[in-house]
Write a protein that holds these residues in place. Structure first.
Motif, PDB file in Angstrom:
ATOM      1  N   SER A   1      16.614  -5.533   2.170  1.00  0.00           N
ATOM      2  CA  SER A   1      16.706  -6.938   2.852  1.00  0.00           C
ATOM      3  C   SER A   1      16.626  -6.731   4.283  1.00  0.00           C
TER       4      SER A   1
ATOM      5  N   ARG B   1      12.135  -6.099  -9.949  1.00  0.00           N
ATOM      6  CA  ARG B   1      12.894  -6.193  -8.446  1.00  0.00           C
ATOM      7  C   ARG B   1      13.387  -7.660  -8.465  1.00  0.00           C
TER       8      ARG B   1
ATOM      9  N   ARG C   1       2.317 -10.132   2.910  1.00  0.00           N
ATOM     10  CA  ARG C   1       2.453  -8.970   1.964  1.00  0.00           C
ATOM     11  C   ARG C   1       1.277  -9.328   0.763  1.00  0.00           C
TER      12      ARG C   1
ATOM     13  N   GLN D   1       2.959  -4.131   4.561  1.00  0.00           N
ATOM     14  CA  GLN D   1       3.739  -5.173   4.972  1.00  0.00           C
ATOM     15  C   GLN D   1       2.896  -5.510   6.230  1.00  0.00           C
TER      16      GLN D   1
ATOM     17  N   ASN E   1       8.701  -3.576   0.643  1.00  0.00           N
ATOM     18  CA  ASN E   1       9.939  -3.559  -0.582  1.00  0.00           C
ATOM     19  C   ASN E   1      10.938  -4.256  -0.391  1.00  0.00           C
TER      20      ASN E   1
ATOM     21  N   CYS F   1       6.514 -10.153  -5.169  1.00  0.00           N
ATOM     22  CA  CYS F   1       5.719  -9.032  -4.948  1.00  0.00           C
ATOM     23  C   CYS F   1       6.484  -8.184  -3.774  1.00  0.00           C
ATOM     24  N   TYR F   2       6.345  -6.731  -4.412  1.00  0.00           N
ATOM     25  CA  TYR F   2       7.135  -5.691  -3.741  1.00  0.00           C
ATOM     26  C   TYR F   2       6.313  -4.401  -3.935  1.00  0.00           C
ATOM     27  N   SER F   3       6.221  -3.634  -2.626  1.00  0.00           N
ATOM     28  CA  SER F   3       5.522  -2.310  -2.923  1.00  0.00           C
ATOM     29  C   SER F   3       6.280  -1.467  -2.035  1.00  0.00           C
ATOM     30  N   ASP F   4       5.978   0.007  -2.637  1.00  0.00           N
ATOM     31  CA  ASP F   4       6.603   0.998  -1.605  1.00  0.00           C
ATOM     32  C   ASP F   4       5.489   1.750  -0.892  1.00  0.00           C
TER      33      ASP F   4
ATOM     34  N   ASP G   1       6.440  -8.403 -10.208  1.00  0.00           N
ATOM     35  CA  ASP G   1       7.657  -7.293 -10.476  1.00  0.00           C
ATOM     36  C   ASP G   1       8.713  -8.067 -10.910  1.00  0.00           C
TER      37      ASP G   1
ATOM     38  N   ASP H   1       9.477 -13.040  -0.302  1.00  0.00           N
ATOM     39  CA  ASP H   1       8.717 -11.718  -0.071  1.00  0.00           C
ATOM     40  C   ASP H   1       7.678 -11.751   0.980  1.00  0.00           C
TER      41      ASP H   1
ATOM     42  N   ILE I   1      13.499  -8.053   0.240  1.00  0.00           N
ATOM     43  CA  ILE I   1      13.412  -9.525   0.596  1.00  0.00           C
ATOM     44  C   ILE I   1      13.699  -9.857   1.716  1.00  0.00           C
TER      45      ILE I   1
END
Length: 340
Positions: free
Chosen positions: A261, A316, A298, A217, A232, A209-212, A313, A293, A234
């Motif tokens: 990171s 990513r 998150r 977060q 966004n 899971c990643y978000s901009d 995702d 993540d 790790i």
């Protein structure tokens, strides 16, 4: 609680908070290198292929097999079979560690690449393949297992200097979590009984899971004062005794991967720090870190029926796996002291 006692308690909490903040600033969050900032580069052809293979694994584990735990025992068995078959396809020798839990046999699966120079020094890459009750567990933890399988595929033809083990653990989720029936507890305890020299353990946990978006977060206090509010990146997470391993892993990752990171080496009592299989290795006296993540800090579908393959995702995640390949190669291939 009387007034004087309450005032003393509040003062003690304030002192402790200030101490923690000072400690965090000096040793818990300071990491080598710099996190990548700005747009991500286009995926390389190889990263695209990694992405496709990761998707296949997650679709099988969380889509076709689905919820997998002792309450869904046949699915747990199917997941173990799938993981073992994929490791064997890589040409890795696979062994099984069986334990009886609630009258049923559960398995840890271990694939081994013997070390060519210092085989007595062991690096473990681990991920749990079970899912929490009521969820198909796409992110938690089919993504970690998919990353483990892809890393095994990429190392199977190599000859590491240290022994490299790829281990899929059972029973990480409640009601076994941080208990005597946790699969990684069986495994780490056996390693200690045998006197094995595990110099590094990496737990791959909830990685997709990643978000901009700002404020995507969250953190437990006091970490929220030191890390970005955009989810966004790790994360490389360890306890205080594993600080050197955290720093070594994230330093290598930042040199090779153009991907955000963050790292932390914090007390085990802080929420989230020990929330995976690295905790079991800490109990056995081994250094270990979690690559994640950050899961519930998150991911809104954590431990929910909505934790499905379409939430992941994969592009990513493929960048993270490509960066972790360099981390693992450094841990098993370069001569130098490893450990806490």
């Amino acid at each position: 609680m009387n007034c004087k006692t309450a005032i003393a308690w509040i003062a003690a909490c304030a002192v402790l908070t200030l101490f923690l903040l000072g400690t965090v600033g000096v040793s818990m969050v300071r990491m080598p290198g710099k996190s990548h900032k700005g747009p991500l580069p286009p995926l390389t052809p190889e990263e695209q292929r990694i992405s496709e293979r990761l998707r296949e694994h997650v679709l099988m584990l969380a889509g076709q097999i689905g919820e997998r735990n002792l309450s869904n025992y046949h699915a747990l068995q199917d997941a173990a079979q799938y993981v073992g078959d994929r490791l064997r396809e890589c040409g890795v020798k696979v062994s099984e560690q069986s334990e009886l839990v609630e009258g049923r046999t559960v398995l840890n699966l271990e694939g081994v690449l013997p070390g060519s120079r210092v085989p007595e020094e062991i690096v473990i890459i681990g991920a749990h393949y079970d899912s929490a009750p009521g969820t198909p567990g796409a992110n938690d933890n089919a993504t970690g297992v998919a990353a483990l399988l892809e890393l095994a595929r990429r190392f199977c033809a190599k000859r590491p200097e240290r022994t490299l083990r790829f281990v899929a653990f059972t029973n990480e989720e409640p009601p076994h979590f941080q208990g005597s029936t946790m699969g990684s507890m069986f495994y780490a305890r056996r390693c200690r009984e045998r006197g094995e020299n595990i110099v590094a353990m990496l737990s791959l946990e909830t990685m997709g899971c990643y978000s901009d978006q700002p404020r995507s977060q969250q953190y437990p206090a006091p970490l929220d004062r030191f890390y970005p509010d955009t989810g966004n990146f790790i994360a490389f997470v360890g306890n205080v005794k594993s600080r050197d391993l955290v720093r070594r892993a994230i330093g290598t990752f930042r040199k090779s991967a153009r991907f955000p990171s963050e790292g932390v080496a914090a007390p085990e009592s802080l929420p989230g720090i020990g929330w995976s299989d690295q905790w079991s290795f800490w109990q056995a006296g081994y250094p270990g870190i979690m690559v994640t993540d950050t899961a519930p800090f998150r991911y809104p579908h954590y431990h929910q029926p909505s934790d499905t393959p379409d939430r992941i995702d994969y592009q990513r995640l493929s960048r993270v796996v490509a960066g972790l390949e360099t981390v693992v190669a450094e841990l098993v291939g370069k001569w130098g002291k490893l450990g806490a």
